[in-house]
Design an enzyme around this catalytic site. Structure first.
Site, mmCIF file in Angstrom:
data_model
loop_
_atom_site.group_PDB
_atom_site.id
_atom_site.type_symbol
_atom_site.label_atom_id
_atom_site.label_comp_id
_atom_site.label_asym_id
_atom_site.label_seq_id
_atom_site.Cartn_x
_atom_site.Cartn_y
_atom_site.Cartn_z
ATOM 1 N N LYS A 171 0.939 -1.207 0.082
ATOM 2 C CA LYS A 171 0.075 0.119 -0.042
ATOM 3 C C LYS A 171 0.838 1.235 0.012
ATOM 4 O O LYS A 171 0.329 2.352 -0.542
ATOM 5 C CB LYS A 171 -0.924 -0.043 1.113
ATOM 6 C CG LYS A 171 -1.962 1.213 1.439
ATOM 7 C CD LYS A 171 -2.704 1.452 0.153
ATOM 8 C CE LYS A 171 -3.595 2.653 0.158
ATOM 9 N NZ LYS A 171 -4.477 2.885 1.118
ATOM 10 N N LYS A 239 0.009 11.696 5.734
ATOM 11 C CA LYS A 239 0.149 10.380 6.796
ATOM 12 C C LYS A 239 0.960 9.607 5.974
ATOM 13 O O LYS A 239 1.841 8.837 6.424
ATOM 14 C CB LYS A 239 -0.973 10.159 7.547
ATOM 15 C CG LYS A 239 -0.807 8.972 8.336
ATOM 16 C CD LYS A 239 -1.152 7.617 7.755
ATOM 17 C CE LYS A 239 -2.674 7.622 7.389
ATOM 18 N NZ LYS A 239 -3.301 6.768 6.747
#
Length: 295
Positions: A171, A239
């Site tokens: 990811k 993030k």
């Protein structure tokens, strides 16, 4: 009937819960936002009073939360998921978090007799609504096979990529490519418009050639129209860039373009665009050329 507990019913978790209900699963959910619980109830789901209750009453527990502190709080905290789930429960974290946190969850969960997968997703809000997410799964082959009926209503591309934590590393690579693509599409729009051309026409051509991408397919019209309603916020991509750079450091590799993309996304937050969709990198590109808000 498999009963599924879902903790986190926001932009991604809410549509995922709806798709699981439509597939015939019984769903019990928990979220801190009352309106999210109301939507689940209206769709036919049950509402839990805590993450622990959702876990205790379920055969499978899914978390879909913003970052590792939230996942650690609901999973590892006193009375949380790992405290409350029955032995043999399948716990699937579908958030995007640090690979090391995913490995810790797998270790602690395994010690308590739980089966744990990290299964972050790509595809944004539209993919969650349509049930066509890309799901990259870390954990054992056996647990991955057990989770297939759960993943089927949620995603189109569902791949076991390795042991615990591997899903989160894949990811991170995904977010690296997505961020870089948005940055380049933004610059292409600025170039086309500054040259006196219709960016919509230019991007239509790009989308049909080698430069074509899922981002151009889904986002070129909204970017040219300066519509930045969040499907995935700049704050969250910021993030994710931190996760990417930490993973690169752990792997001992250099990501020079990734560092630049991280700086552009950080600049977007600093300019007040954190709550906008990550396609709002276009505003940063405009400002750098004296064409946007900061001109």
């Amino acid at each position: 009937m498999t009963k599924i507990g879902i903790v986190g019913l926001g932009i991604m978790g809410g549509p995922m819960a709806s798709n699981l209900l439509d597939a015939g699963f019984e769903v019990i959910g928990f979220d801190l936002v009352t309106s999210s619980l109301e939507r689940l109830s209206a769709a036919g789901g049950n509402v839990a009073s805590s993450a622990g209750q959702a876990a205790a009453e379920s055969d499978v527990v899914i978390t879909m939360l913003p970052n590792h502190p939230q996942v650690e709080a609901v999973a590892l905290g006193e009375g949380g998921i790992l405290d409350s789930a029955k032995p043999g429960t399948l716990y699937i974290d579908m958030s995007t978090i640090r690979p090391e946190t995913a490995r810790r969850l797998a270790q602690v969960g395994g010690d308590r007799g739980l089966r744990v997968l990290d299964a972050p997703v790509s595809g944004g809000e539209r993919g969650a609504i349509d049930g066509v997410l890309s799901i990259m799964v870390g954990g054992s082959e056996e647990d991955f096979a057990s989770a297939q009926p759960i993943f089927a209503p949620l995603g189109k591309t569902i791949v076991h990529v390795g042991p615990a934590g591997a899903g989160q590393t894949v990811k991170a690579a995904n977010q690296l490519v997505v961020g870089g693509t948005y940055a380049l599409v933004a610059e292409a729009i600025v170039l086309l418009e500054a040259s006196g051309l219709d960016a919509s026409v230019g991007l239509d051509v790009l989308a049909g050639g080698l430069a074509g991408s899922r981002i151009l397919e889904l986002k070129r019209k909204s970017m040219v129209a300066r519509e930045f309603r969040p499907g995935f916020r700049i704050d969250l991509h910021h993030k994710d860039m931190g996760i990417i750079l930490d993973a690169a450091r752990d792997a001992g590799v250099a990501l020079p373009v990734g560092n630049l993309v991280a700086a552009l996304i950080a600049s977007a937050r600093a300019q007040g665009y954190g709550q906008l969709d990550h396609s709002a990198l276009l505003k940063v590109a405009e400002n750098l050329s004296g064409k946007g808000d900061a001109a």
